[in-house]
Design a protein around this motif. Sequence first.
Motif, short mmCIF file in Angstrom:
data_model
loop_
_atom_site.label_atom_id
_atom_site.label_comp_id
_atom_site.label_asym_id
_atom_site.label_seq_id
_atom_site.Cartn_x
_atom_site.Cartn_y
_atom_site.Cartn_z
N PHE A 1 50.21 27.26 46.96
CA PHE A 1 50.43 28.65 46.55
C PHE A 1 49.07 29.24 46.18
O PHE A 1 48.36 28.69 45.33
N VAL A 2 48.67 30.33 46.82
CA VAL A 2 47.36 30.94 46.61
C VAL A 2 47.51 32.42 46.30
O VAL A 2 48.19 33.14 47.03
N ARG A 3 46.88 32.85 45.22
CA ARG A 3 46.85 34.28 44.90
C ARG A 3 45.45 34.63 44.41
O ARG A 3 44.86 33.92 43.60
N ARG A 4 44.94 35.73 44.90
CA ARG A 4 43.61 36.18 44.48
C ARG A 4 43.75 37.04 43.23
O ARG A 4 44.58 37.95 43.17
N PHE A 5 42.89 36.76 42.26
CA PHE A 5 42.92 37.49 40.99
C PHE A 5 41.60 38.21 40.79
O PHE A 5 40.53 37.61 40.89
N VAL A 6 41.69 39.50 40.51
CA VAL A 6 40.52 40.31 40.18
C VAL A 6 40.79 40.96 38.82
O VAL A 6 41.69 41.80 38.69
N ALA A 7 40.05 40.56 37.81
CA ALA A 7 40.25 41.10 36.46
C ALA A 7 39.85 42.56 36.42
O ALA A 7 38.85 42.97 37.02
#
Length: 211
Positions: free
Chosen positions: A173-179
């Motif tokens: 499971f891959v999700r990109r996170f940008v704060a």
Amino acid sequence: MIPEGAILQTSDQWIPARRGNVTTSRQADVAAKLKSGAWAKAATDYAIELVAERACDYAVERAVTPPMLRGLELEPVARAAYEARTGELVDPAALVPHRGIPEWLSTPDGWIGADGLLEIKCPLVTTFVRWSAEGVVPEQHVPQLTGQQCVTGREWTDFVAYCPEMPEGRRLFVRRFVATQEQRDAVTQVTVEFLEMVDSLFIKFTHNLEA
């Protein structure tokens, strides 16, 4: 690309470099406060650990739990699965300090290109199913990922969950996170406040010993 001067997690210098300093792996503890605004037990306990490390130049021993052992064993497999799916080349975990706050450190699980980071978790089946069904980065890991981006200056983190018990093709499971800037500002502010609390406790500790 690993930044110049970073300390590889496999280096003998990695543990000494972390002693007495805040690390983003404990970012949730750093931000633990009660509704009243007072520090919660998780924060004060972590602060005491750091005071002890500063006073003794000794890394406080922490129990290695089964989930931690699972993560250590599966992380290389998860990294390879991520690289195979995305085509990204991941540089190994390495420690860096915040440019303006040297007592704030981070060791991302991987460095990707000039802008990215990798963070790997290897949860049990039920947790993996929950995270995948929700389809977003789990809330409990947002402080850590935000802290990593604050410390490293990187723009994004690929959050990876890997579960080998799942059928082939469904283990990643891959999700990109940008704060957001708001998240970065909030995490930075509470970290500064936490470090001030640690400094105050250290002064009290040494003063009471000398009194």
